[in-house]
Design a protein around this motif. Structure first.
Motif, PDB file in Angstrom:
ATOM      1  N   HIS A 147       1.060  -1.145   0.092  1.00 54.76           N
ATOM      2  CA  HIS A 147       0.004   0.262  -0.201  1.00 54.76           C
ATOM      3  C   HIS A 147       1.083   1.182  -0.396  1.00 54.76           C
ATOM      4  O   HIS A 147       0.061   2.671  -0.533  1.00 54.76           O
ATOM      5  CB  HIS A 147      -1.171  -0.068   1.009  1.00 54.76           C
ATOM      6  CG  HIS A 147      -2.104  -0.497   0.854  1.00 54.76           C
ATOM      7  ND1 HIS A 147      -1.907  -2.282   1.354  1.00 54.76           N
ATOM      8  CD2 HIS A 147      -3.106  -0.680   0.824  1.00 54.76           C
ATOM      9  CE1 HIS A 147      -3.144  -3.233   1.177  1.00 54.76           C
ATOM     10  NE2 HIS A 147      -4.205  -2.284   1.165  1.00 54.76           N
ATOM     11  N   LEU A 148       2.142   1.289   0.825  1.00 55.87           N
ATOM     12  CA  LEU A 148       2.812   2.440   1.345  1.00 55.87           C
ATOM     13  C   LEU A 148       4.444   2.237   0.169  1.00 55.87           C
ATOM     14  O   LEU A 148       5.235   1.724   0.063  1.00 55.87           O
ATOM     15  CB  LEU A 148       3.038   2.655   2.067  1.00 55.87           C
ATOM     16  CG  LEU A 148       1.709   2.899   2.784  1.00 55.87           C
ATOM     17  CD1 LEU A 148       2.121   2.950   4.214  1.00 55.87           C
ATOM     18  CD2 LEU A 148       0.607   4.095   2.212  1.00 55.87           C
ATOM     19  N   ASP A 149       4.948   3.770  -0.592  1.00 56.97           N
ATOM     20  CA  ASP A 149       6.025   3.138  -0.709  1.00 56.97           C
ATOM     21  C   ASP A 149       6.687   4.996  -0.481  1.00 56.97           C
ATOM     22  O   ASP A 149       5.895   5.623  -0.048  1.00 56.97           O
ATOM     23  CB  ASP A 149       6.360   3.721  -2.141  1.00 56.97           C
ATOM     24  CG  ASP A 149       7.054   2.915  -3.363  1.00 56.97           C
ATOM     25  OD1 ASP A 149       8.010   2.809  -2.968  1.00 56.97           O
ATOM     26  OD2 ASP A 149       6.910   2.203  -4.274  1.00 56.97           O
ATOM     27  N   ASN A 150       8.037   4.602  -0.951  1.00 55.02           N
ATOM     28  CA  ASN A 150       8.536   6.285  -0.342  1.00 55.02           C
ATOM     29  C   ASN A 150       9.131   6.349   0.989  1.00 55.02           C
ATOM     30  O   ASN A 150       8.416   7.716   1.211  1.00 55.02           O
ATOM     31  CB  ASN A 150       8.555   6.698  -1.146  1.00 55.02           C
ATOM     32  CG  ASN A 150       9.079   7.122  -2.400  1.00 55.02           C
ATOM     33  OD1 ASN A 150       9.677   6.482  -3.000  1.00 55.02           O
ATOM     34  ND2 ASN A 150       7.432   6.955  -3.600  1.00 55.02           N
ATOM     35  N   ILE A 151       8.584   5.642   2.332  1.00 53.31           N
ATOM     36  CA  ILE A 151       8.652   5.846   3.757  1.00 53.31           C
ATOM     37  C   ILE A 151       9.245   6.587   4.443  1.00 53.31           C
ATOM     38  O   ILE A 151      11.021   6.244   4.494  1.00 53.31           O
ATOM     39  CB  ILE A 151       8.184   4.820   3.994  1.00 53.31           C
ATOM     40  CG1 ILE A 151       6.316   3.959   3.731  1.00 53.31           C
ATOM     41  CG2 ILE A 151       7.109   5.443   5.821  1.00 53.31           C
ATOM     42  CD1 ILE A 151       6.181   2.373   4.136  1.00 53.31           C
ATOM     43  N   LYS A 152       9.412   8.107   4.913  1.00 52.15           N
ATOM     44  CA  LYS A 152      10.543   8.372   4.881  1.00 52.15           C
ATOM     45  C   LYS A 152      10.329   9.215   6.753  1.00 52.15           C
ATOM     46  O   LYS A 152       8.965   9.442   7.007  1.00 52.15           O
ATOM     47  CB  LYS A 152      10.948   9.403   4.051  1.00 52.15           C
ATOM     48  CG  LYS A 152      11.604   9.970   2.737  1.00 52.15           C
ATOM     49  CD  LYS A 152      11.973  10.362   2.067  1.00 52.15           C
ATOM     50  CE  LYS A 152      12.178   9.504   0.647  1.00 52.15           C
ATOM     51  NZ  LYS A 152      12.901   8.520   0.744  1.00 52.15           N
ATOM     52  N   LEU A 153      11.059   9.373   7.272  1.00 45.49           N
ATOM     53  CA  LEU A 153      10.925   9.823   8.826  1.00 45.49           C
ATOM     54  C   LEU A 153      10.728  11.255   8.540  1.00 45.49           C
ATOM     55  O   LEU A 153      11.670  12.005   7.656  1.00 45.49           O
ATOM     56  CB  LEU A 153      12.085   9.448   9.335  1.00 45.49           C
ATOM     57  CG  LEU A 153      12.237  10.002  10.981  1.00 45.49           C
ATOM     58  CD1 LEU A 153      10.832   9.176  11.536  1.00 45.49           C
ATOM     59  CD2 LEU A 153      13.803   9.900  11.597  1.00 45.49           C
ATOM     60  N   ALA A 154       9.262  11.887   8.833  1.00 48.02           N
ATOM     61  CA  ALA A 154       9.078  13.378   8.663  1.00 48.02           C
ATOM     62  C   ALA A 154      10.380  14.520   9.827  1.00 48.02           C
ATOM     63  O   ALA A 154       9.766  16.066   9.855  1.00 48.02           O
ATOM     64  CB  ALA A 154       7.861  14.241   8.485  1.00 48.02           C
ATOM     65  N   ILE A 155      10.467  13.740  10.818  1.00 44.30           N
ATOM     66  CA  ILE A 155      11.343  14.420  12.056  1.00 44.30           C
ATOM     67  C   ILE A 155      13.026  14.228  11.616  1.00 44.30           C
ATOM     68  O   ILE A 155      13.087  12.863  11.696  1.00 44.30           O
ATOM     69  CB  ILE A 155      10.957  14.045  13.097  1.00 44.30           C
ATOM     70  CG1 ILE A 155      10.629  13.423  13.539  1.00 44.30           C
ATOM     71  CG2 ILE A 155       9.234  15.041  13.454  1.00 44.30           C
ATOM     72  CD1 ILE A 155      10.290  12.912  15.162  1.00 44.30           C
ATOM     73  N   PRO A 156      13.733  14.909  12.134  1.00 42.92           N
ATOM     74  CA  PRO A 156      15.202  14.490  12.824  1.00 42.92           C
ATOM     75  C   PRO A 156      15.261  13.356  13.508  1.00 42.92           C
ATOM     76  O   PRO A 156      14.432  13.704  14.287  1.00 42.92           O
ATOM     77  CB  PRO A 156      15.726  15.979  13.536  1.00 42.92           C
ATOM     78  CG  PRO A 156      14.806  17.061  12.482  1.00 42.92           C
ATOM     79  CD  PRO A 156      13.035  16.192  12.746  1.00 42.92           C
TER      80      PRO A 156
END
Length: 431
Positions: A395-404
């Motif tokens: 279902h999801l792709d390019n998952i990245k952390l949105a905070i340091p």
């Protein structure tokens, strides 16, 4: 314990570090390694507890439940320093004080576990997979087009609460309440609460108990196809032809434990899954590689549980003077089995910080405890994590952390290593 081969930094860490330190709780691996190498059975004066950090010593303690009492270890630490006041609040405002029946010792524990296992049969858990898969898909679909979410608060916690609510036969739409109740119950063994927090937590538990008692009385009158009904009506045949049942007090404690443990630690494990996807190089690609191979995906989940176990440590008490790992522990001493350190023990798991699906002993981790107290709900927890891992890829792709990464905060407790919040960004997977 001889420490001459340790670095000055490790010697200093052993001398001054404590698992009560929030900074060490958040990033504990260096502390664990220093203890395993220099003082593996370490007395932590801030916690007034012996930290058991080596894999072999954890197994040794778990193998002898009479010498190392779960009952005394758990119940003497509950609401530490404020236990009498805590219990009185539950008695007067919460329908009663119901000691956790599963946190007991043989032979009583043997009886309780057999009665409880009726709710966690392999057949029941296997039947749940399609429903859990549907729940995960609906949850991920609800956020897929938004492009961002809190992986803990909007994905992990709602999923595990939904699953355990369905299995227990509770009311839907209670995510916020159950989250509060989970925090309140876990705080009683987390060793970090002050008196004001204890009193607020105790009243949250009162609300929880009144809710559970109401549902149990409903199931006593009308049995349903749910875990509360299983526990309320559980029976074991006795040799004399009679049957053994849980008392009402025992059933209350077990439903409460199932609700809290059934969502809290599994949500932590799913939060850790997202954490590794967003912070460890190559992790997301590895998940994509194994996701359609059931055997490899199963091993993936086991290694996830080893490298980032949701439960940090649980309690025991020595019922007599005993030697553990060459160190004499006095009668009445409190111990913490530091499962996260045992899973990092390089004498058992070479290069322990490497995520390695080819480990020949991949299932030797102690993330679910062991011995007679091995987690009764482990099959359900494994399934939820496995289904989530599979459906994330779909279902999801390019998952990245949105905070340091340095801004990630953890719930202050010695019992678990739980991420408070994990903002992420992503795109919908194009099929």
């Amino acid at each position: 314990m001889e420490t001459q081969d340790l670095s000055p930094a490790d010697k200093e860490l052993i001398a001054t570090g404590t698992l009560a330190d929030h900074a060490i709780q958040a990033h504990p691996n260096a502390f664990y390694a220093a203890l395993r190498h220099g003082d593996p059975v370490h007395f932590d004066p801030k916690l007034e507890s012996w930290l058991i950090t080596r894999h072999e010593d954890i197994l040794f303690v778990q193998s002898d439940p009479m010498t190392f009492s779960v009952n005394k270890g758990y119940h003497t630490q509950q609401a530490r320093g404020m236990q009498a006041e805590f219990q009185e609040i539950l008695r007067t405002e919460g329908g009663g004080y119901f000691p956790d029946a599963i946190m007991s010792d043989p032979p009583y524990h043997t009886r309780i576990r057999k009665l409880m296992e009726n709710a966690f049969t392999a057949h029941r858990v296997k039947e749940l997979e399609p429903r859990i898969t549907t729940a995960v898909r609906e949850l991920l679909e609800s956020v897929a087009d938004k492009g961002s979410a809190d992986a803990v608060k909007e994905i992990a916690v709602p999923l595990t609460i939904r699953v355990i609510v369905e299995q227990l036969g509770l009311d839907h739409g209670m995510e916020e309440q159950i989250s509060r109740w989970s925090v309140a119950v876990t705080a009683q063994i987390g060793r970090m609460q002050n008196r004001e927090q204890m009193m607020e937590n105790a009243r949250q538990i009162c609300d929880l108990q009144h809710y559970i008692i109401g549902k149990m009385k409903e199931r006593e009158a009308n049995r349903g196809e749910d875990m509360i009904s299983d526990m309320v009506h559980a029976e074991l045949p006795n040799p004399d032809g009679t049957t053994d049942k849980l008392t009402f007090e025992e059933a209350v404690s077990l439903v409460r434990a199932t609700l809290i443990a059934g969502n809290d630690t599994t949500a932590t494990a799913i939060g850790n899954l997202f954490y590794l996807i967003t912070t460890r190089d190559g992790f997301a690609d590895l998940l994509k590689e194994v996701v359609e191979d059931d055997r490899k995906l199963t091993r993936f989940v086991e290694e996830l549980l080893r490298i980032e176990p949701p439960v940090r440590a649980l309690s025991r008490m020595a019922t007599k003077e005993v030697v553990v790992g060459g160190t004499t522990i006095p009668e009445g001493a409190h111990l913490l089995l530091v499962y996260a350190s045992g899973n990092d023990d390089e004498t058992v798991f070479p290069d322990p910080r490497k995520f390695d699906l080819d480990r020949p002993n991949i299932a030797r981790h102690v993330a679910f405890g062991g011995g007679s107290h091995r987690c009764v709900g482990l099959a359900l927890a494994r399934m939820e994590v496995k289904v989530m891992a599979r459906e994330i890829v779909r279902h999801l792709d390019n998952i990245k952390l949105a905070i340091p990464v340095e801004d990630i905060r953890y719930v202050p407790t010695v019992a678990t290593r739980t991420i408070e919040s994990l903002p992420i960004t992503f795109t919908r997977r194009q099929t």
